[in-house]
Design an enzyme around this catalytic site. Structure first.
Site, PDB file in Angstrom:
ATOM      1  N   PRO A   1      11.131   2.500  -0.417  1.00 11.71           N
ATOM      2  CA  PRO A   1      12.317   2.899  -1.089  1.00 11.71           C
ATOM      3  C   PRO A   1      12.028   3.922  -2.180  1.00 11.71           C
ATOM      4  CG  PRO A   1      11.947   0.507  -1.202  1.00 11.71           C
ATOM      5  CD  PRO A   1      10.953   1.103  -0.327  1.00 11.71           C
ATOM      6  N   GLU A   2      12.616   5.064  -2.047  1.00 10.89           N
ATOM      7  CA  GLU A   2      12.538   6.098  -3.080  1.00 10.89           C
ATOM      8  C   GLU A   2      13.886   6.119  -3.806  1.00 10.89           C
ATOM      9  OE1 GLU A   2      11.011   9.786  -1.422  1.00 10.89           O
ATOM     10  OE2 GLU A   2      10.007   8.702   0.181  1.00 10.89           O
TER      11      GLU A   2
END
Length: 288
Positions: free
Chosen positions: A2-3
């Site tokens: 997850p960015e």
DNA sequence: CCGGACTCCTGTGCGC
DNA sequence: TGCGCACAGGAGTCCG
């Protein structure tokens, strides 16, 4: 992980369940994933430090960090690492049996009663408690660069002028720019027409302007698509995101460039697999 | 001080 | 089908 786009979408998906909700209780199954941002490091983390007995007033994000803040301005900062998930499971809904669940909160919210579940198989993520927003700021968020979602060309340019590394390495550095990871670094550099190995301080102003715009645009579009689900990312409802279908370079090495048709190349920059089009992405400056 | 390499973990997918 | 290895969306720490 997850960015940034995944965390921002997660934040928006959890907000309706959590803002205004009372935290009835919490169970921390693995003590070593929880840390304290201020105060004694050795003492055991207490339930009330993990929001038990509090009412949640807001969900904040900076880069890839998500903070759940109580009405007393204390709370927790969650980082999902590579494989973390934060999900709201309404009461009565069976949570699929799963391992690596490290913390579970019982929530009585404005919309639903249920459980907030943190799971993280690889345990690169974690939870950091804070007793005030100042503590969160000073002991964690202050070390991060500006948030990628609203980075300006001027701010990006002045920071890049000091960097003696390839542009890709700089974009991945959270103290430089908060929120960009391997997927969106490659996507933004492609959109801006900049070769990832370009020497950061050799990139001319016009190209930096394109890059800042490309970063904001890629972030915005990815948030709207619910983020990129490669393996494990899901939002607060357990739903994956659709943005992976829009990737132009990430995960497409050996396939044709969507613009010019040339086979996309790949290499390794800053220990990360990097995919680019040698025709569409111009290399600035010299490396070694 | 800076930048590069290594390290922490588990799961998955590939080649043999 | 089974096994071993390489690799994966992150980032702190150490070392030259």
């Amino acid at each position: 992980m997850p960015e940034l786009p995944e965390i921002e979408h997660l934040r928006r998906s959890l907000e309706p369940f959590l803002v205004g909700a009372a935290v009835i209780g919490v169970r921390l199954h693995r003590a070593d994933i929880a840390h304290r941002l201020g105060g004694p490091a050795r003492r055991r983390i207490l339930a009330r430090e993990l929001l038990a007995g509090s009412t949640i007033s807001s969900l904040l994000r900076h880069g890839k960090n998500l903070a759940i803040v109580s009405d007393e301005q204390s709370g927790i900062c969650v980082h999902l690492g590579m494989s973390g998930q934060l999900r709201f499971v309404p009461a009565g809904q069976k949570l699929a049996p799963s391992d690596h669940v490290h913390c579970v909160w019982r929530i009585a919210g404005p919309r639903d009663t249920g459980r907030l579940v943190f799971r993280d198989p690889r345990r690169f993520g974690g939870i950091w408690t804070f007793s005030s927003l100042e503590e969160l700021q000073q002991n964690r968020w202050q070390a991060l660069g500006p948030d990628a979602m609203s980075i300006s060309a001027a701010a990006l340019g002045s920071k890049l002028s000091k960097v003696k590394r390839p542009i890709k390495a700089a974009l991945l550095e959270q103290s430089f720019l908060a929120g960009v990871g391997n997927i969106y670094a490659d996507e933004a550099l492609f959109a801006a027409g900049i070769h990832p190995i370009s020497w950061a301080r050799e990139i001319p102003g016009q190209a930096i302007g394109r890059l800042a715009g490309a970063i904001r645009k890629v972030m915005r579009q990815a948030v709207e698509a619910g983020g990129s689900t490669i393996r494990s990312y899901v939002d607060g409802n357990g739903q994956g995101g659709e943005y992976a279908a829009a990737h132009k370079v990430y995960g497409r090495a050996g396939q044709p460039c969507v613009v010019c048709g040339r086979t996309l190349e790949h290499g390794r920059i800053a220990q990360r697999t990097t995919v680019f089009c040698a025709t569409c992405q111009r290399q600035y400056g010299y490396v070694r």
